[in-house]
Design a protein around this motif. Structure first.
Motif, PDB file in Angstrom:
ATOM      1  N   CYS A 131       1.086  -1.210   0.416  1.00  0.00           N
ATOM      2  CA  CYS A 131       0.066  -0.132   0.115  1.00  0.00           C
ATOM      3  C   CYS A 131       0.772   1.902   0.385  1.00  0.00           C
ATOM      4  O   CYS A 131       2.050   1.384   1.023  1.00  0.00           O
ATOM      5  N   GLY A 132       0.461   2.194  -0.874  1.00  0.00           N
ATOM      6  CA  GLY A 132       1.241   3.775  -0.383  1.00  0.00           C
ATOM      7  C   GLY A 132       2.258   3.398  -0.790  1.00  0.00           C
ATOM      8  O   GLY A 132       2.685   2.864  -1.797  1.00  0.00           O
ATOM      9  N   THR A 133       3.066   4.040  -0.136  1.00  0.00           N
ATOM     10  CA  THR A 133       4.898   4.260  -0.111  1.00  0.00           C
ATOM     11  C   THR A 133       5.303   2.731  -0.686  1.00  0.00           C
ATOM     12  O   THR A 133       6.535   2.926  -1.872  1.00  0.00           O
ATOM     13  N   SER A 134       4.880   1.549   0.081  1.00  0.00           N
ATOM     14  CA  SER A 134       5.500   1.248  -0.105  1.00  0.00           C
ATOM     15  C   SER A 134       4.598   0.179  -1.672  1.00  0.00           C
ATOM     16  O   SER A 134       6.087  -0.465  -1.981  1.00  0.00           O
ATOM     17  N   SER A 180       5.716  -3.887   3.383  1.00  0.00           N
ATOM     18  CA  SER A 180       5.606  -2.880   4.927  1.00  0.00           C
ATOM     19  C   SER A 180       6.790  -2.024   5.468  1.00  0.00           C
ATOM     20  O   SER A 180       7.336  -3.134   5.975  1.00  0.00           O
ATOM     21  N   GLN A 181       6.774  -1.575   5.687  1.00  0.00           N
ATOM     22  CA  GLN A 181       7.663  -0.692   6.124  1.00  0.00           C
ATOM     23  C   GLN A 181       7.257  -1.309   7.216  1.00  0.00           C
ATOM     24  O   GLN A 181       7.994  -1.550   8.691  1.00  0.00           O
ATOM     25  N   SER A 182       5.492  -0.469   8.143  1.00  0.00           N
ATOM     26  CA  SER A 182       6.054  -0.678   9.707  1.00  0.00           C
ATOM     27  C   SER A 182       5.626  -2.812   9.402  1.00  0.00           C
ATOM     28  O   SER A 182       5.572  -2.776  10.852  1.00  0.00           O
ATOM     29  N   THR A 213       0.462  -3.288   8.488  1.00  0.00           N
ATOM     30  CA  THR A 213      -0.402  -3.412   7.703  1.00  0.00           C
ATOM     31  C   THR A 213      -1.163  -3.519   7.455  1.00  0.00           C
ATOM     32  O   THR A 213      -1.165  -4.693   6.750  1.00  0.00           O
ATOM     33  N   VAL A 228       5.604  10.689   9.326  1.00  0.00           N
ATOM     34  CA  VAL A 228       4.251   9.795   8.880  1.00  0.00           C
ATOM     35  C   VAL A 228       4.940   9.733   7.638  1.00  0.00           C
ATOM     36  O   VAL A 228       4.608   8.662   6.944  1.00  0.00           O
ATOM     37  N   ALA A 229       5.388  10.508   7.071  1.00  0.00           N
ATOM     38  CA  ALA A 229       5.545  10.143   5.651  1.00  0.00           C
ATOM     39  C   ALA A 229       7.212   9.910   5.265  1.00  0.00           C
ATOM     40  O   ALA A 229       7.735  10.077   5.864  1.00  0.00           O
ATOM     41  N   SER A 230       6.460   8.728   4.437  1.00  0.00           N
ATOM     42  CA  SER A 230       7.773   7.438   4.306  1.00  0.00           C
ATOM     43  C   SER A 230       8.781   7.778   3.478  1.00  0.00           C
ATOM     44  O   SER A 230       8.216   8.186   2.838  1.00  0.00           O
ATOM     45  N   LYS A 270       4.134  11.976  -1.813  1.00  0.00           N
ATOM     46  CA  LYS A 270       5.324  12.899  -0.675  1.00  0.00           C
ATOM     47  C   LYS A 270       4.192  14.481  -0.053  1.00  0.00           C
ATOM     48  O   LYS A 270       3.668  14.554   0.526  1.00  0.00           O
ATOM     49  N   GLU A 281       0.618  14.492   0.565  1.00  0.00           N
ATOM     50  CA  GLU A 281       0.262  13.643   2.194  1.00  0.00           C
ATOM     51  C   GLU A 281       0.939  14.879   2.878  1.00  0.00           C
ATOM     52  O   GLU A 281       0.076  15.631   3.819  1.00  0.00           O
ATOM     53  N   VAL A 295      -1.349   1.765   9.528  1.00  0.00           N
ATOM     54  CA  VAL A 295      -3.022   1.701   9.168  1.00  0.00           C
ATOM     55  C   VAL A 295      -3.337   0.557   9.176  1.00  0.00           C
ATOM     56  O   VAL A 295      -3.187  -0.671   8.573  1.00  0.00           O
TER      57      VAL A 295
HETATM   58  O1  M6R Z   1       4.032   0.625   6.698  1.00  0.00           O
HETATM   59  P1  M6R Z   1       3.240   0.096   5.425  1.00  0.00           P
HETATM   60  O2  M6R Z   1       4.610   0.260   4.495  1.00  0.00           O
HETATM   61  O3  M6R Z   1       2.683  -0.902   4.812  1.00  0.00           O
HETATM   62  O4  M6R Z   1       2.673   1.697   4.617  1.00  0.00           O
HETATM   63  C1  M6R Z   1       1.693   1.679   4.117  1.00  0.00           C
HETATM   64  C2  M6R Z   1       1.056   2.611   3.541  1.00  0.00           C
HETATM   65  O5  M6R Z   1       0.084   3.086   4.690  1.00  0.00           O
HETATM   66  C3  M6R Z   1       2.101   4.302   3.807  1.00  0.00           C
HETATM   67  O6  M6R Z   1       3.149   4.251   2.722  1.00  0.00           O
HETATM   68  C4  M6R Z   1       1.657   5.555   3.698  1.00  0.00           C
HETATM   69  O7  M6R Z   1       1.762   5.841   1.586  1.00  0.00           O
HETATM   70  C5  M6R Z   1       2.246   6.557   4.000  1.00  0.00           C
HETATM   71  N1  M6R Z   1       2.231   7.737   4.653  1.00  0.00           N
HETATM   72  C6  M6R Z   1       3.203   6.941   3.374  1.00  0.00           C
HETATM   73  O8  M6R Z   1       3.933   8.596   3.449  1.00  0.00           O
END
Ligand code: M6R
Length: 609
Positions: free
Chosen positions: A301-304, A348-350, A353, A399-401, A486, A489, A606
């Protein structure tokens, strides 16, 4: 990216160490621990989870005395658990460590052959045993640490206590930060200034390859080779909030500047420089399974997801496998054709998700092999996967990756090279080109980041725009989309990222003199076509900002503004082109006065579908 703190002096230091760790929690927080010399022996208390758990454990088992060392952990080797928490003890030695020991497998094997028993899965415990071996051989602590580190490869900051030398701490550093604080009859050390700023503003920064003996009377610094170092202390004038962000205004800006280090740490110990290959144990899928993969399927999702779009190019180009990329939230609402033979990479960074976790489960139920690509060790997505490939970006607070994004790109390069090599489709020469290019990427990134000021000037010019268009082709397409994300956001300005070739199919209607168009166009095989797009935008009075390769005069003659980038391998330009877009977004948002680190309506993790 863990946090270290230490104290030697007349006070009983338990509370002081916990206080220091609290100020370092932003560096990582999956477990924590203290070791304190009580005058007779070293006593250790450790606990898993947030620092509050350690505080509760210390209420039951208080630690009194000094010297002492403390640690808050962000796991890289070994899951978060009490046994993997630092300090690690070997005989009369207690040790804390921040960093990654590259040759840990080799050293562990050697020590086990000598009869050493390990009680954790960490790379750190190896260093504790190495120091203990030298102490047993008759060396004093300072010399023992020096000798132990002579065989250690990798990044480290260590702080070490010895039961029989209760007046001192020995610290050493290579590639991970350590500062020394000088008080009146007491001395401190920490991974970062904020931890000890309430106690002293007089600090000495330890440099690469240095070792220091801390006593209540002060510090003696030498190099690991034994040469004496004379360094004048500095007076730190930052307030506590500035110190936590290393003087940067926001965590996001600090994290943007941490990217070269995040890339180095993500590659550290994973590349075989003799064979130009990726070390098997580092990728999360064994060689036989890698050779059997029929398709790579990224979900995110998102940045990932944007990192995954780049992953698709890499996998196709370097491994010859078909690759596809799917938004996790969309995969679960279809009847996806995915199953045996597919390597599903859940990015996924976190690692938490929920959409990505749900898509992972759907793919796993259908028989696919799952590889987690995450930044948080032992988080939900790695736990649900068959194997994991971790980025080592350290905790990301903004929050912005940013740094997690480019660390994901680096992990994807490793994965694509690994698949290509195991499938025997990637030549050693091409692997060498790509990996050598990767080793140079952090230097090229530092070059771009040093031009931070010119991005701020550009952001000032564009800050009042109502809407932006970002264009790119090939590997620059994911970067254009990520650049737009970016900006929206954190600045709340509408922005769209588009494949440059798609502009004529719709978005061109938007272009007028009020519409900034950012064109990502390094010199690669897509360059000529993107140059035509730039001309089309200019012909319609669009305000253009081009990201181009240094020396590109053609672009300079057309675009209103050009930001020039250092040259890298055409496949690796996303590492370089992402940085100006992150800085542009950051400075536009900062000029607008938004809450950059915690933008409205967004969460770092998220966990709702
Ligand atoms: O933790 P994740 O990489 O799974 O998160 C996915 C997105 O929620 C995350 O990349 C989101 O788009 C960020 N706010 C990007 O800056």
């Amino acid at each position: 990216m863990c946090g270290i703190v230490g104290y030697v002096g007349p006070k009983s230091c338990g509370d002081l160490l916990v206080d220091g760790l609290r100020r370092l929690e932003y560096r990582g927080y999956d477990s924590a621990g203290l070791a304190v010399h009580d005058g007779k022996e070293i006593r250790v208390v450790r606990s898993v989870g947030k620092l509050g758990n350690l505080v509760s454990a210390l209420k039951e088992r208080p630690l009194a005395g000094a010297p002492g060392i403390g640690h808050t952990r962000w796991a890289t080797h070994g899951r978060p658990s009490e046994t993997n928490a630092h300090p690690h003890v070997a005989g009369g030695i207690a040790l804390v460590h921040n960093g990654i020991i590259e040759n840990h497998l080799h050293l562990k094997r050697q020590l086990m052959e000598q009869g050493v028993k390990f009680s954790s899965d960490t790379d750190t415990e190896i260093v504790a045993h190495l120091v203990e071996r030298e102490v047993r051989a008759g060396h004093k602590l300072l010399e023992a640490v020096r000798r132990a580190l002579a065989v250690v490869e990798g990044a480290y900051a260590v702080a070490v206590l010895h039961k029989d030398e209760p007046d001192r701490i020995v610290i050493a550093k290579n590639a991970s930060p350590l500062v020394i604080g000088l008080g009146e009859g007491e001395t401190y050390c920490a991974s970062d200034i904020p931890a000890i700023l309430p106690y002293t503003r007089t600090m000495v920064l330890l440099e690469e390859g240095e070792i220091a003996l801390l006593t209540a009377g002060g510090v003696e610094i030498t190099t690991l080779k034994g040469e004496r170092v004379d360094r004048k202390p500095k007076t730190i004038t930052w307030n506590a909030a500035q110190a936590e962000k290393s003087g940067y205004k926001h965590f996001m800006l600090k994290e943007i500047h941490e990217q070269p280090r995040a890339i180095e740490d993500t590659m550290r110990g994973r590349i075989d420089l003799e064979k130009w290959d990726i070390i098997d144990s580092e990728i999360g899928i064994d060689a036989a399974a890698a050779a059997d993969v029929k398709r790579v399927y990224f979900i995110a999702c998102g940045t990932s997801f944007h990192a995954s779009l780049f992953g698709r190019y890499l996998v196709e180009s370097l491994s010859g496998l078909p690759a596809t990329c799917e938004l996790a939230s969309e995969l679960v609402v279809r009847d996806p054709v995915v199953g045996p033979g597919d390597l599903v990479v859940a990015v996924s960074q976190s690692g938490e998700t929920i959409d990505t976790l749900a898509a992972l489960k759907a793919a796993k139920d259908r028989g696919a092999r799952i590889l987690a690509l995450a930044n948080v060790l032992d988080s939900a997505i790695p736990r649900a996967a068959h194997g994991s490939l971790y980025t080592h970006a350290g905790p990301e607070i903004g929050v912005a990756s940013t740094k997690c994004f480019t660390a994901q790109l680096a992990a994807m390069v490793l994965l694509a090279v690994y698949l290509g090599r195991r499938r025997n489709v990637l030549s050693t020469d091409r692997a060498r080109e790509v990996l050598q290019g990767m080793l140079e990427v952090p230097h090229r990134m530092r070059d771009v980041l040093s031009q931070d000021d010119s991005l701020r000037d550009l952001a000032r010019k564009f800050q009042h725009a109502k809407s932006f268009l970002f264009l790119g082709r090939g590997v620059s397409f994911p970067i254009a989309v990520e650049g737009a994300l970016k900006l929206k956001e954190i600045s709340y300005i509408h922005a769209e990222g588009y494949a440059a070739g798609e502009m004529k199919h719709g978005p061109i209607a938007l272009i007028d003199e009020n519409m900034p168009v950012v064109v990502v166009m390094p010199r690669d095989r897509t360059y000529e076509k993107t140059l035509s797009n730039l001309q089309e935008v200019k012909a319609r009075e669009g305000r253009t900002l081009a990201l181009a390769t240094r020396g590109d005069a053609e672009v300079g003659a057309i675009a209103d503004h050009v930001f020039y980038l250092p040259k890298v391998d055409a496949m690796l330009t996303p590492f370089i082109t992402s940085l100006p877009l992150q800085l542009l977004a950051y400075y536009v948002a900062d000029f607008k006065g938004t809450d950059v680190d915690q933008p409205r309506n967004l969460a770092k993790t998220v966990t709702v579908e």
